[in-house]
Scaffold this motif. Structure first.
Motif, PDB file in Angstrom:
ATOM      1  N   PRO A  20       0.806  -1.232   0.000  1.00 39.86           N
ATOM      2  CA  PRO A  20       0.000   0.000   0.000  1.00 39.86           C
ATOM      3  C   PRO A  20       0.838   1.281   0.000  1.00 39.86           C
ATOM      4  CG  PRO A  20      -0.930  -1.599   1.522  1.00 39.86           C
ATOM      5  CD  PRO A  20       0.380  -2.165   1.061  1.00 39.86           C
ATOM      6  N   ARG A  21       1.970   1.278   0.717  1.00 44.45           N
ATOM      7  CA  ARG A  21       2.826   2.468   0.705  1.00 44.45           C
ATOM      8  C   ARG A  21       3.415   2.701  -0.683  1.00 44.45           C
ATOM      9  NH1 ARG A  21       4.540   4.619   5.643  1.00 44.45           N
ATOM     10  NH2 ARG A  21       3.852   3.448   7.480  1.00 44.45           N
ATOM     11  N   LEU A  23       1.958   1.848  -3.522  1.00 40.67           N
ATOM     12  CA  LEU A  23       0.862   2.375  -4.333  1.00 40.67           C
ATOM     13  C   LEU A  23       0.613   3.851  -4.031  1.00 40.67           C
ATOM     14  CD1 LEU A  23      -1.674  -0.600  -4.135  1.00 40.67           C
ATOM     15  CD2 LEU A  23      -0.323   0.095  -6.118  1.00 40.67           C
ATOM     16  N   TRP A  24       0.691   4.219  -2.764  1.00 39.42           N
ATOM     17  CA  TRP A  24       0.489   5.623  -2.380  1.00 39.42           C
ATOM     18  C   TRP A  24       1.587   6.495  -2.963  1.00 39.42           C
ATOM     19  CZ3 TRP A  24      -2.923   8.964  -0.922  1.00 39.42           C
ATOM     20  CH2 TRP A  24      -2.547  10.153  -0.307  1.00 39.42           C
ATOM     21  N   TRP A  25       2.830   6.010  -2.906  1.00 43.10           N
ATOM     22  CA  TRP A  25       3.945   6.766  -3.511  1.00 43.10           C
ATOM     23  C   TRP A  25       3.743   6.928  -5.006  1.00 43.10           C
ATOM     24  CZ3 TRP A  25       7.338   5.231  -7.341  1.00 43.10           C
ATOM     25  CH2 TRP A  25       8.421   6.072  -7.585  1.00 43.10           C
ATOM     26  N   GLY A  27       0.898   6.896  -6.638  1.00 40.66           N
ATOM     27  CA  GLY A  27      -0.194   7.840  -6.881  1.00 40.66           C
ATOM     28  C   GLY A  27       0.238   9.282  -6.702  1.00 40.66           C
ATOM     29  N   ARG A  28       1.062   9.543  -5.681  1.00 42.76           N
ATOM     30  CA  ARG A  28       1.529  10.924  -5.459  1.00 42.76           C
ATOM     31  C   ARG A  28       2.394  11.413  -6.612  1.00 42.76           C
ATOM     32  NH1 ARG A  28       5.014  11.435  -1.849  1.00 42.76           N
ATOM     33  NH2 ARG A  28       5.208   9.346  -0.953  1.00 42.76           N
ATOM     34  N   VAL A 148      -8.374   5.220 -10.105  1.00 40.45           N
ATOM     35  CA  VAL A 148      -8.547   6.090  -8.939  1.00 40.45           C
ATOM     36  C   VAL A 148      -9.256   7.381  -9.306  1.00 40.45           C
ATOM     37  CG1 VAL A 148      -7.276   7.564  -7.344  1.00 40.45           C
ATOM     38  CG2 VAL A 148      -6.694   5.155  -7.519  1.00 40.45           C
ATOM     39  N   TYR A 313      -8.089  -2.449  -6.572  1.00 37.30           N
ATOM     40  CA  TYR A 313      -7.238  -2.450  -5.376  1.00 37.30           C
ATOM     41  C   TYR A 313      -6.931  -3.871  -4.917  1.00 37.30           C
ATOM     42  CZ  TYR A 313      -5.547  -1.670  -0.667  1.00 37.30           C
ATOM     43  OH  TYR A 313      -4.783  -1.684   0.475  1.00 37.30           O
ATOM     44  N   ARG A 317      -3.013  -4.863  -4.978  1.00 33.95           N
ATOM     45  CA  ARG A 317      -2.317  -4.894  -3.686  1.00 33.95           C
ATOM     46  C   ARG A 317      -1.271  -5.996  -3.613  1.00 33.95           C
ATOM     47  NH1 ARG A 317      -2.978  -6.814   1.533  1.00 33.95           N
ATOM     48  NH2 ARG A 317      -4.716  -8.129   0.881  1.00 33.95           N
TER      49      ARG A 317
END
Length: 593
Positions: A20-21, A23-25, A27-28, A148, A313, A317
């Motif tokens: 998840p981290r 994926l978050w990176w 996305g940012r 997203v 997701y 994941r």
């Protein structure tokens, strides 16, 4: 970032602490593209959701016999139609751009990591898993990045429609405002189970891919020992496990999809039933009833994106977890080094084993354990995958040099070199000193018959240098691939050349000529050959026996064969029992004579 601007100049440093981290990176780093996709998505979904209000106004205008309002409503519907067309077109363009650029970023990160780790990558992670991450997993991660922004636009649209209905017709808006969250969130209790099943499916698919990759890589050996059917049965079993896991996962997702159809239908029935009673009581107009009914019908479209984001997701994941695991691997040493870039020269010394290879000499190293020989060869090249004392070249620790400088000074050819597909000219187009011509290297490696085979196997190539080499050189025999790889190493002409079993797949006559060719071509250069072949050992200036991780004997081949039993056991494959039996037989012959 647009597709035409790929690849990225720098894909960045990912957060690999968890899937998840990561994926978050990701996305940012796609924020600009996500905002663009969100804007076009809002235009599209809001335009779609505005149509029911236009239809309701048009119906009421007809009931009231107001031509002006009907014309105005027609203009609003035309405007909504234009918004739907433009928004959908550019939403698709922006979403696909996000998908491709995110997938490209992940692939660049994987390629960079593979280049940094080199052979250490497949020692830590199975080759099949690397293939699975760089193909199927990359697509799943890109799917989430694409979905997203569309999901966000759909969710905001649902909120806007609920608020608008509350103001437009509070009596029906309350039913919709209460029912829509239930419809959107009803599948949440099923998602953990669906995610677990998706994880199991992806894990089993990864194992099947690893098995297929390993089988294809060892197909020649399997045919030699008649093991094709055994491995084929294993792959059949693995693929059936993947099929069963996929069916179980699909059942759960079909249940979620059914709920996404059933609940909006029930909500529509409730709205119509309540609206009809309100209209009969005169509390709402026919146009308002049509507007509420149409809104519920239209909202089924953005609500489908709730199911899509859950699926995206759930599938991305485990893919992100595998990608993060590969990207989190690090070398045992700093590839940047702590010294300035230089190419040292001099003797090569390994403090761990005590091995010393004098400058400008041909040193042969004999190890009883092939795995230990492979680890020693890797360590001699500097920046080894396992921590330990650094090898010294001319007194300079190779691990403290930048990786590029260490690789320029010491070239290591392992026992399973890889030939990339392309022409022979492209294969031999490697960074080199320029002192060794391709013809001289090919001659020293005894590649004459290889060149003839390449020309005969090519339809339009008369020059061997233009002949094509298939993927990993599969059309060539093991000995031919080994000799081409040796020629490629000789062309580079490094300060130190380390060869791990360079002639294990060739016959003895060719091996003797290769030994003479390498010795002649590498005159004045430091060469280390890890081998147990008497033909190579006999041409070495210095022979070193490494036993149990340390140097136990140094000399020349003919001397060590007679004076060192451990050396003789490795080189001649002779056991102590065989030696004793041979001595006993000789003694009996002498006595009888």
């Amino acid at each position: 970032m647009q597709i035409q601007d790929l690849p990225y100049p720098d894909p960045g440093v990912p957060d690999t602490r968890s899937g998840p981290r990561f994926l978050w990176w990701l996305g940012r780093n796609q924020l600009g593209g996500q905002m663009k996709s969100l804007a076009w998505g809002l235009l599209h979904f809001v335009s779609v959701s505005a149509l029911p209000f236009c239809v309701g106004l048009a119906v009421q205008a007809v009931v009231d016999r107001s031509g002006t309002r009907l014309a105005l409503t027609g203009g609003l519907m035309a405007l909504c139609g234009a918004g739907i067309a433009v928004g959908d077109t550019f939403l698709h363009r922006a979403a696909v751009t996000n998908w491709i650029t995110a997938a490209a970023r992940v692939q660049q990160l994987l390629a960079r990591k593979a280049a940094q780790l080199g052979s250490a990558l497949t020692r830590r992670v199975a080759a099949g898993e690397v293939v699975a991450v760089s193909t199927g997993d990359v697509e799943k991660i890109g799917w989430l990045v694409e979905a997203v922004s569309r999901f966000t636009a759909a969710a905001l649209t649902v909120v806007v429609v609920c608020v608008a209905l509350l103001f437009y017709q509070p009596a029906l808006g309350v039913v919709l405002a209460v029912g829509l969250p239930v419809v959107a969130l009803a599948v949440l209790p099923l998602l953990p189970r669906a995610t677990r099943r998706a994880d199991v499916q992806r894990e089993k698919a990864g194992r099947a891919t690893e098995l297929a990759s390993d089988t294809v890589a060892g197909l020649r050996v399997l045919r030699g020992i008649g093991g094709e059917e055994l491995f084929l049965d294993r792959y059949r079993s693995a693929s059936q496990e993947v099929r069963r896991a996929a069916v179980r996962s699909a059942r759960m997702w079909s249940l979620i999809a059914a709920i996404q159809v059933l609940l909006p239908g029930l909500l529509l029935i409730a709205v119509v039933w309540h609206g009809v009673h309100l209209a009969r009581a005169g509390r709402i107009t026919v146009g308002e009833l049509v507007t509420a009914y149409s809104s519920v019908m239209i909202l089924a479209y953005p609500l489908r994106h709730f199911e899509e984001i859950a699926m995206a997701y759930s599938f991305s994941r485990p893919s992100a977890k595998r990608a993060a695991r590969v990207l989190s691997l690090e070398r045992a040493t700093d590839a940047g080094g702590s010294r300035a870039a230089e190419t040292p020269a001099g003797e090569l010394y390994d403090p761990e084993t005590g091995l010393l290879a004098p400058a400008g000499r041909l040193t042969a190293v004999v190890c009883g354990d092939p795995d230990a020989a492979g680890r020693l060869a890797e360590r001699l090249g500097g920046h080894a995958t396992e921590p330990g004392p650094s090898v010294l070249l001319g007194g300079v620790p190779l691990d403290e040099l930048p990786l590029d400088s260490a690789r320029t000074a010491v070239l290591v050819q392992d026992k399973d070199p890889v030939l990339l597909s392309g022409s022979l000219r492209e294969l031999l187009d490697v960074p080199a000193s320029g002192a060794v011509a391709a013809e001289a290297a090919l001659a020293a490696a005894q590649c004459g018959d290889v060149l003839e085979a390449l020309v005969q196997g090519s339809l339009d190539a008369t020059d061997p240098m233009d002949a094509r080499i298939t993927e990993r050189g599969r059309s060539l025999s093991g000995g031919q691939r080994q000799r081409l790889a040796l020629a490629r190493s000789l062309i580079t002409d490094p300060e130190v050349l380390v060869l791990d079993e360079p002639t294990s797949a060739v016959d003895s006559h060719t091996e003797a000529r290769i030994a003479e060719g390498v010795r002649g071509l590498r005159t004045g250069r430091t060469t280390v050959v890890l081998t147990s072949s008497p033909l190579l050992l006999d041409h070495a200036d210095r022979v070193v026996l490494v036993h149990d991780g340390e140097v136990v004997a140094v000399g020349v081949h003919r001397e060590l064969v007679h004076t060192e039993p451990r050396y003789r056991a490795v080189v001649t494959r002779e056991t102590d029992d065989e030696t004793a039996a041979l001595r006993g037989a000789l003694e009996e012959i002498e006595e009888s004579a």
